[in-house]
Design a protein around this motif. Structure first.
Motif, PDB file in Angstrom:
ATOM      1  N   PRO A 129       0.824  -1.223   0.000  1.00 48.15           N
ATOM      2  CA  PRO A 129       0.000   0.000   0.000  1.00 48.15           C
ATOM      3  C   PRO A 129       0.853   1.266   0.000  1.00 48.15           C
ATOM      4  CG  PRO A 129       0.013  -0.985   2.186  1.00 48.15           C
ATOM      5  CD  PRO A 129       0.765  -1.931   1.292  1.00 48.15           C
ATOM      6  N   GLY A 130       0.445   2.248  -0.796  1.00 43.28           N
ATOM      7  CA  GLY A 130       1.224   3.480  -0.909  1.00 43.28           C
ATOM      8  C   GLY A 130       0.638   4.680  -0.196  1.00 43.28           C
ATOM      9  N   ALA A 131      -0.550   4.539   0.425  1.00 43.55           N
ATOM     10  CA  ALA A 131      -1.235   5.701   0.984  1.00 43.55           C
ATOM     11  C   ALA A 131      -0.405   6.424   2.039  1.00 43.55           C
ATOM     12  CB  ALA A 131      -2.582   5.279   1.568  1.00 43.55           C
ATOM     13  N   VAL A 132       0.171   5.692   2.973  1.00 38.77           N
ATOM     14  CA  VAL A 132       0.935   6.334   4.047  1.00 38.77           C
ATOM     15  C   VAL A 132       2.115   7.097   3.471  1.00 38.77           C
ATOM     16  CG1 VAL A 132       2.404   5.908   6.052  1.00 38.77           C
ATOM     17  CG2 VAL A 132       0.198   4.751   5.863  1.00 38.77           C
ATOM     18  N   ALA A 133       2.828   6.486   2.535  1.00 43.37           N
ATOM     19  CA  ALA A 133       3.970   7.159   1.912  1.00 43.37           C
ATOM     20  C   ALA A 133       3.518   8.396   1.149  1.00 43.37           C
ATOM     21  CB  ALA A 133       4.702   6.197   0.980  1.00 43.37           C
ATOM     22  N   GLY A 143       2.896  20.479   2.641  1.00 39.17           N
ATOM     23  CA  GLY A 143       1.998  20.808   3.727  1.00 39.17           C
ATOM     24  C   GLY A 143       2.632  21.742   4.738  1.00 39.17           C
ATOM     25  N   SER A 144       1.898  22.001   5.809  1.00 42.51           N
ATOM     26  CA  SER A 144       2.417  22.862   6.874  1.00 42.51           C
ATOM     27  C   SER A 144       2.280  22.221   8.247  1.00 42.51           C
ATOM     28  CB  SER A 144       1.691  24.213   6.863  1.00 42.51           C
ATOM     29  OG  SER A 144       0.335  24.067   7.245  1.00 42.51           O
ATOM     30  N   ARG A 145       1.768  21.007   8.304  1.00 39.53           N
ATOM     31  CA  ARG A 145       1.582  20.302   9.561  1.00 39.53           C
ATOM     32  C   ARG A 145       2.203  18.911   9.466  1.00 39.53           C
ATOM     33  NH1 ARG A 145       0.715  24.748  10.605  1.00 39.53           N
ATOM     34  NH2 ARG A 145      -0.990  25.700  11.797  1.00 39.53           N
ATOM     35  N   SER A 146       2.519  18.316  10.610  1.00 42.12           N
ATOM     36  CA  SER A 146       3.130  16.994  10.648  1.00 42.12           C
ATOM     37  C   SER A 146       2.081  15.911  10.453  1.00 42.12           C
ATOM     38  CB  SER A 146       3.842  16.777  11.981  1.00 42.12           C
ATOM     39  OG  SER A 146       2.886  16.685  13.032  1.00 42.12           O
ATOM     40  N   LEU A 147       2.539  14.735  10.085  1.00 46.38           N
ATOM     41  CA  LEU A 147       1.628  13.603   9.959  1.00 46.38           C
ATOM     42  C   LEU A 147       0.943  13.321  11.280  1.00 46.38           C
ATOM     43  CD1 LEU A 147       0.483  11.288   8.250  1.00 46.38           C
ATOM     44  CD2 LEU A 147       2.497   9.929   8.875  1.00 46.38           C
ATOM     45  N   GLY A 148       1.684  13.440  12.383  1.00 41.46           N
ATOM     46  CA  GLY A 148       1.098  13.193  13.699  1.00 41.46           C
ATOM     47  C   GLY A 148      -0.063  14.120  13.999  1.00 41.46           C
ATOM     48  N   GLU A 149       0.081  15.405  13.661  1.00 45.27           N
ATOM     49  CA  GLU A 149      -1.000  16.346  13.925  1.00 45.27           C
ATOM     50  C   GLU A 149      -2.187  16.095  13.004  1.00 45.27           C
ATOM     51  OE1 GLU A 149      -1.913  21.176  14.021  1.00 45.27           O
ATOM     52  OE2 GLU A 149       0.154  20.447  13.843  1.00 45.27           O
ATOM     53  N   VAL A 150      -1.901  15.817  11.747  1.00 49.08           N
ATOM     54  CA  VAL A 150      -2.961  15.615  10.766  1.00 49.08           C
ATOM     55  C   VAL A 150      -3.757  14.346  11.063  1.00 49.08           C
ATOM     56  CG1 VAL A 150      -3.331  15.110   8.318  1.00 49.08           C
ATOM     57  CG2 VAL A 150      -1.841  16.984   8.978  1.00 49.08           C
ATOM     58  N   LEU A 151      -3.143  13.380  11.742  1.00 51.43           N
ATOM     59  CA  LEU A 151      -3.806  12.122  12.075  1.00 51.43           C
ATOM     60  C   LEU A 151      -4.816  12.244  13.212  1.00 51.43           C
ATOM     61  CD1 LEU A 151      -0.918   9.524  11.779  1.00 51.43           C
ATOM     62  CD2 LEU A 151      -3.239   9.137  10.958  1.00 51.43           C
ATOM     63  N   LYS A 217       5.482   7.166  15.118  1.00 48.18           N
ATOM     64  CA  LYS A 217       6.667   6.708  14.380  1.00 48.18           C
ATOM     65  C   LYS A 217       6.731   7.209  12.937  1.00 48.18           C
ATOM     66  CE  LYS A 217       8.133   4.204  17.848  1.00 48.18           C
ATOM     67  NZ  LYS A 217       9.376   4.559  18.591  1.00 48.18           N
ATOM     68  N   GLY A 218       5.601   7.703  12.416  1.00 43.40           N
ATOM     69  CA  GLY A 218       5.589   8.232  11.063  1.00 43.40           C
ATOM     70  C   GLY A 218       5.655   7.153   9.999  1.00 43.40           C
ATOM     71  N   ALA A 219       5.803   7.601   8.766  1.00 45.01           N
ATOM     72  CA  ALA A 219       5.875   6.670   7.639  1.00 45.01           C
ATOM     73  C   ALA A 219       7.071   5.739   7.758  1.00 45.01           C
ATOM     74  CB  ALA A 219       5.942   7.443   6.323  1.00 45.01           C
ATOM     75  N   GLU A 220       8.127   6.194   8.394  1.00 47.62           N
ATOM     76  CA  GLU A 220       9.305   5.350   8.587  1.00 47.62           C
ATOM     77  C   GLU A 220       8.938   4.097   9.374  1.00 47.62           C
ATOM     78  OE1 GLU A 220      13.385   4.314   8.192  1.00 47.62           O
ATOM     79  OE2 GLU A 220      12.156   5.843   7.199  1.00 47.62           O
ATOM     80  N   GLY A 221       8.110   4.254  10.397  1.00 49.11           N
ATOM     81  CA  GLY A 221       7.692   3.099  11.177  1.00 49.11           C
ATOM     82  C   GLY A 221       6.798   2.162  10.399  1.00 49.11           C
ATOM     83  N   ARG A 224       9.496   0.761   7.472  1.00 46.77           N
ATOM     84  CA  ARG A 224      10.804   0.216   7.858  1.00 46.77           C
ATOM     85  C   ARG A 224      10.921  -0.081   9.349  1.00 46.77           C
ATOM     86  NH1 ARG A 224      11.233   4.214   4.278  1.00 46.77           N
ATOM     87  NH2 ARG A 224      12.194   3.763   2.253  1.00 46.77           N
ATOM     88  N   GLY A 225       9.852   0.103  10.094  1.00 48.78           N
ATOM     89  CA  GLY A 225       9.924  -0.060  11.539  1.00 48.78           C
ATOM     90  C   GLY A 225       9.033  -1.163  12.075  1.00 48.78           C
ATOM     91  N   ASP A 226       8.766  -1.065  13.374  1.00 50.29           N
ATOM     92  CA  ASP A 226       8.012  -2.121  14.050  1.00 50.29           C
ATOM     93  C   ASP A 226       6.590  -2.263  13.517  1.00 50.29           C
ATOM     94  OD1 ASP A 226      10.211  -2.613  15.582  1.00 50.29           O
ATOM     95  OD2 ASP A 226       9.490  -1.521  17.353  1.00 50.29           O
ATOM     96  N   LEU A 227       5.949  -1.165  13.182  1.00 46.02           N
ATOM     97  CA  LEU A 227       4.601  -1.254  12.646  1.00 46.02           C
ATOM     98  C   LEU A 227       4.599  -2.024  11.336  1.00 46.02           C
ATOM     99  CD1 LEU A 227       1.607  -0.615  12.665  1.00 46.02           C
ATOM    100  CD2 LEU A 227       2.127   1.667  11.764  1.00 46.02           C
ATOM    101  N   GLY A 228       5.552  -1.736  10.474  1.00 47.79           N
ATOM    102  CA  GLY A 228       5.674  -2.476   9.222  1.00 47.79           C
ATOM    103  C   GLY A 228       5.937  -3.954   9.445  1.00 47.79           C
TER     104      GLY A 228
END
Length: 527
Positions: A129-133, A143-151, A217-221, A224-228
């Motif tokens: 899936p490519g949505a998160v990336a 954008g002007s906000r972080s993924l964490g805030e937008v979530l 953890k963001g898209a990295e997680g 490439r991280g534990d969530l993945g």
């Protein structure tokens, strides 16, 4: 002419606001996007917030287990960009994994089905899936906000759940046969063996926790991280070949969009991998055949649109060798901010409920994007390990006139998407209609399938004129099946405000603007 008995007509309010607008297939998602505008976010922040919220309130259509496209107009820079975050086959996939079974009906994409429906159902049907990336890339670059805030709005909706509407119950009931095969999906959507009833709480266990992990953890997680790792492990336990290497290799394509020019307006789309080339072909044909449109569309102009759609689809089918996409599970939304940035975003699980599974720990619904690929070798869309989806009907579109974004529109609906979006744009540009007028006007649908579908509201004179050339199916714009796609759009209004609207025949969809005292910030340029 053939006709259907179920005929009805609805209208939906055109919402306006001076500080921006979000239109989406669920009003809760539109409000989530408007919330970001109210916090000072821009159109990109609002669009991503709405898209993430849709995964919680319209999970049969989209979610972070899906993929798609985005077109962004950068007002300060006077340019548009397109993001391709389509799905990718696992590197280990081989054509032998999907042997054709001629005894089964063709897939929703018109390709042959394979043994055990492995290319359409279950974990073997899932692409990376490519949505998160895609969302993370859009926020980081534009954008002007972080993924964490937008979530945050999506997390809240996933945590609390929402009361199921009768439309939600209808969507679940339409896919009972697939949902009951997966114990987790059945427990969520078919409690006690029947579809979730109107008013009952729609809540997917594990989803809010996954969104919180993504915010931390963001898209990295995710890639490439534990969530993945958790997602890959759950998929592999169900038979998928997707592993951490596949997630880690995923890339978003950021490129100049395709341009089409019509009546002095430039329409930006994601390009040939989307429905953009067909839309450009349609507009070129319509422009040649109707060089000087009258004050209102008449029978002759509707015939021009029908011919233009037929020609565009004929060329597409010759290029790709596809048949018809008879099913879809897609969400489309549009956003604008006071600075003039606009976004059209469309993403999908492909079929309703995607692969028909819910991962037990992470609560994710996954796409069945493998069905975008032809199991037969030697074709443009044939399967190959690591191959990206290279043909889609999605066509998010931003229209720009004299350096100012005038509208952003898109739709869900498989083969129906391009005819819908193209006609709405053409009606606005050919006849000077507002977005509100164009979306409420009846449409027709043609995709080189041997017949033409037309809304009875076009009237007897138009229908008779069309029937002289085509085999015409007269069908109203009803809730289900969605025969003319499901559009969402935003536009500038004559008084300098922004307006938004969603398909009048979709009960849950709508538009929302920010609180009047709030104004969005600027948009980032390319880094």
């Amino acid at each position: 002419m053939t006709t259907t008995a179920d005929q009805w007509s609805t209208r939906k309010p055109f919402v306006t606001n001076p500080a921006g607008m979000v239109a989406a297939q669920h009003i809760a998602a539109a409000r989530a996007g408007a919330e970001l505008l109210g916090r000072g976010g821009n159109a990109v922040d609002a669009a991503v917030a709405a898209a993430l919220a849709l995964g919680a309130v319209e999970p049969w259509m989209c979610g972070i287990g899906g993929s798609g496209f985005m077109v962004i107009w950068l007002a300060r820079e006077g340019r548009a960009v397109a993001l391709d975050f389509q799905g990718v086959l696992a590197a280990g996939v081989a054509p032998g994994d999907y042997p054709v079974d001629p005894a089964l009906p063709v897939t929703s994409m018109g390709f042959p089905a394979v043994r055990g429906f492995a290319n359409t159902q279950g974990a073997t049907a899932v692409t990376v899936p490519g949505a998160v990336a895609g969302f993370d890339h859009a926020l980081a670059r534009y954008g002007s906000r972080s993924l964490g805030e937008v979530l945050q709005p999506a997390i809240r909706l996933a945590d609390e759940g929402i009361p199921a509407s009768w439309f939600c119950t209808l969507m679940i009931a339409s896919e009972m046969a697939i949902l009951r095969r997966d114990p987790v999906a059945a427990s969520v959507f078919l409690p006690e063996g029947v579809p979730l009833q109107p008013g009952a709480q729609l809540r997917i266990p594990g989803l809010a926790g996954t969104l919180r992990r993504l915010a931390e953890k963001g898209a990295e997680g995710f890639y490439r991280g534990d969530l993945g790792c958790d997602i890959a492990a759950e998929l592999q336990a169900l038979g998928s070949r997707i592993g951490m290497d596949d997630l880690a290799r995923y890339e978003v394509l950021d490129h100049p969009p395709m341009e089409a020019h019509h009546r002095g307006t430039t329409l930006f789309t994601p390009g040939e991998q989307s429905g953009g080339l067909r839309q450009r072909d349609f507009l070129a044909h319509a422009g040649r055949a109707m060089p000087a449109p009258g004050p209102r569309p008449d029978a002759a102009s509707w015939l021009v649109y029908a011919d233009a759609l037929e020609a565009a689809w004929r060329a597409h089918r010759q290029r790709n060798g596809t048949l018809s996409e008879v099913g879809c599970s897609t969400s489309s939304l549009s956003a604008a901010d006071a600075e003039g940035n606009m976004v059209a975003l469309t993403y999908t699980l492909l079929d309703h409920f995607g692969a028909g599974i819910v991962l037990p720990r992470t609560g994710l619904l996954l796409n069945n994007g493998v069905s975008y690929f032809d199991p037969r070798p030697g074709r443009r869309t044939s399967m190959l390990g690591g191959k990206r989806i290279n043909s889609s009907n999605m066509v998010p579109t931003v229209g720009v006139h004299d350096g100012v974004a005038e509208f952003a529109i898109g739709a869900s609906g498989g083969d129906l998407i391009m005819p819908c979006v193209a006609q709405i744009a053409a009606l606005m540009l050919d006849f000077g209609m507002t977005l509100e007028e164009a979306i409420h006007l009846p449409r027709l649908d043609a995709s080189h399938r041997g017949s033409l579908r037309a809304d009875p509201r076009l009237g007897p004179a138009v229908l008779d004129w069309l029937a002289a050339t085509y085999t015409v199916e007269v069908s109203g714009n009803v809730v289900m099946p969605k025969l003319y796609a499901c559009p969402s759009g935003v536009s500038r209004t004559a008084d300098g405000r922004f307006g938004g609207i969603n398909d009048p025949a979709l009960p849950d969809g709508g538009a929302a603007g920010p609180e009047p005292q709030s104004a969005p910030t600027g948009v980032k340029g390319a880094q």
